[in-house]
Design a protein around this motif. Structure first.
Motif, mmCIF file in Angstrom:
data_model
loop_
_atom_site.group_PDB
_atom_site.id
_atom_site.type_symbol
_atom_site.label_atom_id
_atom_site.label_comp_id
_atom_site.label_asym_id
_atom_site.label_seq_id
_atom_site.Cartn_x
_atom_site.Cartn_y
_atom_site.Cartn_z
ATOM 1 N N PHE A 188 -53.826 -10.389 -19.228
ATOM 2 C CA PHE A 188 -52.599 -10.514 -19.282
ATOM 3 C C PHE A 188 -51.752 -9.393 -18.312
ATOM 4 N N VAL A 189 -50.734 -9.813 -17.522
ATOM 5 C CA VAL A 189 -49.866 -8.891 -17.084
ATOM 6 C C VAL A 189 -48.305 -9.303 -17.470
ATOM 7 N N ARG A 190 -47.630 -8.112 -17.597
ATOM 8 C CA ARG A 190 -46.499 -8.167 -18.313
ATOM 9 C C ARG A 190 -45.630 -7.196 -17.385
ATOM 10 N N PHE A 191 -44.450 -7.848 -16.952
ATOM 11 C CA PHE A 191 -43.434 -7.185 -16.260
ATOM 12 C C PHE A 191 -42.070 -7.069 -17.092
ATOM 13 N N GLU A 192 -41.790 -5.776 -17.386
ATOM 14 C CA GLU A 192 -40.516 -5.288 -18.310
ATOM 15 C C GLU A 192 -39.805 -4.702 -17.362
ATOM 16 N N ASP A 193 -38.345 -5.019 -17.429
ATOM 17 C CA ASP A 193 -37.352 -4.392 -16.941
ATOM 18 C C ASP A 193 -37.174 -3.029 -17.291
ATOM 19 N N VAL A 194 -37.259 -1.986 -16.367
ATOM 20 C CA VAL A 194 -37.185 -0.554 -16.886
ATOM 21 C C VAL A 194 -35.812 -0.216 -17.651
ATOM 22 N N ARG A 200 -38.401 -9.685 -19.667
ATOM 23 C CA ARG A 200 -40.048 -9.583 -19.537
ATOM 24 C C ARG A 200 -40.318 -10.963 -18.832
ATOM 25 N N ILE A 201 -41.337 -10.877 -18.151
ATOM 26 C CA ILE A 201 -42.103 -12.055 -17.584
ATOM 27 C C ILE A 201 -43.582 -11.667 -18.065
ATOM 28 N N GLU A 202 -44.347 -12.682 -18.561
ATOM 29 C CA GLU A 202 -45.887 -12.359 -18.926
ATOM 30 C C GLU A 202 -46.612 -13.593 -18.144
ATOM 31 N N ARG A 203 -47.495 -13.338 -17.484
ATOM 32 C CA ARG A 203 -48.583 -14.097 -16.897
ATOM 33 C C ARG A 203 -49.922 -14.038 -17.263
ATOM 34 N N ASP A 216 -36.950 -10.909 -8.766
ATOM 35 C CA ASP A 216 -35.633 -10.585 -8.241
ATOM 36 C C ASP A 216 -35.811 -9.415 -7.473
ATOM 37 N N ALA A 217 -35.338 -9.508 -6.350
ATOM 38 C CA ALA A 217 -35.332 -8.417 -5.134
ATOM 39 C C ALA A 217 -34.482 -7.161 -5.619
ATOM 40 N N ARG A 218 -33.707 -7.299 -6.564
ATOM 41 C CA ARG A 218 -32.978 -6.077 -6.954
ATOM 42 C C ARG A 218 -33.379 -5.540 -8.069
ATOM 43 N N GLU A 219 -34.953 -5.679 -8.629
ATOM 44 C CA GLU A 219 -35.310 -5.206 -9.864
ATOM 45 C C GLU A 219 -36.495 -4.239 -9.753
ATOM 46 N N ALA A 220 -36.588 -3.239 -10.814
ATOM 47 C CA ALA A 220 -37.775 -2.415 -11.052
ATOM 48 C C ALA A 220 -38.313 -2.837 -12.252
ATOM 49 N N PHE A 221 -39.788 -2.696 -12.307
ATOM 50 C CA PHE A 221 -40.399 -3.188 -13.402
ATOM 51 C C PHE A 221 -41.433 -2.106 -13.988
ATOM 52 N N ASN A 222 -41.685 -2.005 -15.265
ATOM 53 C CA ASN A 222 -42.843 -1.574 -15.637
ATOM 54 C C ASN A 222 -43.964 -2.579 -15.608
ATOM 55 N N PHE A 223 -45.111 -2.402 -14.829
ATOM 56 C CA PHE A 223 -46.019 -3.347 -14.639
ATOM 57 C C PHE A 223 -47.313 -3.106 -15.749
ATOM 58 N N ASP A 263 -45.601 0.941 -5.529
ATOM 59 C CA ASP A 263 -45.828 1.089 -7.061
ATOM 60 C C ASP A 263 -46.317 2.485 -7.212
ATOM 61 N N LYS A 264 -46.400 2.843 -8.508
ATOM 62 C CA LYS A 264 -46.629 4.267 -8.957
ATOM 63 C C LYS A 264 -47.464 4.053 -10.311
ATOM 64 N N PRO A 265 -48.634 4.803 -10.316
ATOM 65 C CA PRO A 265 -49.319 4.791 -11.751
ATOM 66 C C PRO A 265 -48.437 5.492 -12.923
ATOM 67 N N ALA A 266 -48.451 4.925 -14.028
ATOM 68 C CA ALA A 266 -47.587 5.682 -15.182
ATOM 69 C C ALA A 266 -48.549 5.657 -16.182
ATOM 70 N N SER A 267 -49.839 5.620 -16.053
ATOM 71 C CA SER A 267 -50.913 5.983 -17.128
ATOM 72 C C SER A 267 -52.241 6.404 -16.430
ATOM 73 N N LYS A 268 -53.103 7.308 -17.084
ATOM 74 C CA LYS A 268 -54.209 7.538 -16.338
ATOM 75 C C LYS A 268 -55.195 6.535 -16.039
ATOM 76 N N ASN A 269 -55.101 5.375 -16.942
ATOM 77 C CA ASN A 269 -56.211 4.249 -16.789
ATOM 78 C C ASN A 269 -55.628 3.289 -15.895
ATOM 79 N N GLY A 270 -54.300 3.527 -15.521
ATOM 80 C CA GLY A 270 -53.869 2.380 -14.518
ATOM 81 C C GLY A 270 -53.418 1.348 -15.036
ATOM 82 N N MET A 271 -53.471 1.141 -16.208
ATOM 83 C CA MET A 271 -53.020 -0.080 -16.824
ATOM 84 C C MET A 271 -51.287 -0.249 -17.095
ATOM 85 N N LYS A 272 -50.476 0.775 -16.791
ATOM 86 C CA LYS A 272 -49.484 0.939 -16.703
ATOM 87 C C LYS A 272 -48.863 1.473 -15.522
#
Length: 486
Positions: A188-194, A200-203, A216-223, A263-272
């Motif tokens: 599962f991948v989830r995109f949350e508006d920062v 959110r969108i989940e796929r 949306d071209a104007r948005e930033a997400f937590n992936f 994109d920029k890693p936000a966790s050591k394991n890369g899952m965020k």
């Protein structure tokens, strides 16, 4: 006075009823699945190199082992087993690189049936090397029980590896087969508006199966990437969710195919990760996808390109079992009630598998031509094959220990239910929720695009590489294409 007594009786009964319900609820909460240890052994032999793994889970007082493959040992042969393991102790992980620092120890009990003899257990880099001699007669079956003890000599967890002793006759093992379980496991991948996590969108993504999502071209997400591990117990499937908070040994990395977003890693394991729709640097290569090459690369990283002379390897595809009731951990349900409701719908999972599985099996077969000997078997045929194959005994049943871990004496019984890790269900965008992908207050529906996106379009394809050191076939690639909408 009589009236008072009569009035008190219902109150006592109601209090007793609520107390009983509370006790049952607390008991249900306590009965949750947890993973104790994940381990993998590599049998070092010039002619017969083998890779096997075992996942150990605990559910209440039961300890379960997912160890679907069988080790082949030839009589009077000396072997070296390179062991890699991860013991999950809360937020910390104990592995071969740090267990000695905590004064932990790895032990293997001697064979009661005298089918093997352990000569040494030695730390060696990122593994623990176990040296053994097969002393049993041909046809004997037994198990290695690899145990992890703490500094107080208490048993923390163990892994069980079944094996069979074979007759070492020249040419006798040229047609021996080793089934390897290839789980067709989605993520599962989830995109949350920062600025608003409720947007959110989940796929759900299937391995090696390209999919597309509109952003949306104007948005930033937590992936956020999440992996569901399921263990079947009866008619229910108990679920562990691995994510950036509790990764259970999983690692995720990104690789853009052609031009990229930032994109920029936000966790050591890369899952965020933090993802914007701002274009990154353009790569000189064209954004084309070669699924066969990607699969072959994953197989090699799993170590399965080292084929011995004695063996032909066979892969069994394990498809998700959508007929089971999925049971999540209470803590995850509390944090993500909306996700739980969406993930329990099995219909879209079946549709996606029907759509993508034939192509995936074709590319997998093509990739194996340059990696290892391949036999494509579906789960139904695999059962028939294992029953008729005298060289390999079926071992992919859940073994249940009826005692609590921490005791050295166990009574082992085999469950009638087959241990099978079923994959999660497809998640759909909830139209009643506000998501980051909108136009005129209407949720945009993502549609699949060709594998090779048009070069003039606003398409950015990312390869999400998921791996786990302690599992065979743990290297899997998931492909997602972003269509940027202005």
């Amino acid at each position: 006075m009589k009236t008072k007594v009569i009035n008190r009786i219902p109150v006592c009964r109601i209090a007793l009823f609520f107390l009983l319900m509370f006790s049952l609820q607390m008991a249900a909460v306590a009965q949750e699945l947890e993973q104790l240890i994940s381990s993998k052994v590599e049998i070092i032999d010039q002619q017969d190199r083998q890779f096997l793994d075992c996942n150990t889970y605990r559910f209440g007082d039961e300890v379960l082992y997912d160890n679907p493959n069988l080790i082949r040992l030839y009589e009077n042969e000396a072997y070296r087993f390179d062991l890699n393991f991860s013991y999950f102790a809360g937020n910390s992980v104990i592995n071969p690189r740090n267990y000695l620092d905590k004064f932990y120890s790895v032990k293997i009990p001697e064979s009661v049936r005298e089918n093997y003899r352990i000569t040494a257990i030695t730390p060696k880099g990122d593994n623990v090397s176990i040296y053994a001699i097969a002393t049993g007669q041909a046809g004997n079956q037994d198990t290695f029980r690899i145990q992890l003890f703490d500094d107080k000599a208490e048993l923390l967890a163990d892994a069980i590896y079944p094996f069979q002793v074979r007759e070492d006759v020249p040419g006798a093992t040229e047609t021996a087969f080793l089934p390897m379980k290839m789980e067709y496991k989605p993520i599962f991948v989830r995109f949350e508006d920062v600025n608003n996590p409720n947007n959110r969108i989940e796929r759900q993504l299937l391995p090696f199966s390209p999919d597309t999502i509109n952003l949306d071209a104007r948005e930033a997400f937590n992936f956020i990437t999440e992996i569901e591990e399921e263990v079947q117990l009866g008619s229910q499937s108990y679920v562990l969710v691995a994510n950036h908070e509790n990764n259970y040994g999983y690692q995720v990395s990104f690789e853009w195919q052609g031009k990229s977003l930032r994109d920029k890693p936000a966790s050591k394991n890369g899952m965020k990760a933090y993802l914007t729709t701002v274009p990154g640097r353009d790569r000189p290569t064209a954004p084309t996808l070669d699924l066969t090459a990607i699969m072959a690369s994953d197989l090699k990283m799993s170590g399965l390109d080292r084929q011995g002379k004695r063996i032909q390897q066979e892969f069994i595809f394990v498809e998700p079992n959508t007929k089971l009731n999925k049971v999540y951990q209470t803590d995850y349900i509390r944090k993500h009630p909306e996700l739980i409701r969406e993930r329990k719908d099995p219909k879209n999972t079946e549709i996606l598998i029907h759509k993508y599985l034939p192509a995936m099996q074709y590319h997998f077969k093509e990739a194996n031509k340059n990696v290892l000997q391949y036999y494509q078997v579906n789960p139904q045929k695999a059962k028939i094959y294992q029953k008729s194959n005298t060289q390999v005994q079926p071992t992919n049943k859940a073994k249940v220990i009826t005692a609590k871990p921490g005791k050295e004496k166990y009574s082992v019984v085999e469950s009638k239910e087959k241990m099978k890790v079923a994959s999660p269900n497809v998640v759909r965008v909830n139209p009643t929720k506000t998501t980051t992908v909108q136009r005129n207050n209407e949720v945009l529906v993502a549609k699949p695009v060709p594998v090779n996106p048009p070069p003039k379009g606003d398409y950015y394809t990312i390869a999400i590489k998921v791996s786990r050191e302690t599992e065979v076939m743990s290297h899997r690639t998931y492909l997602l294409t972003f269509r940027i909408i202005n």
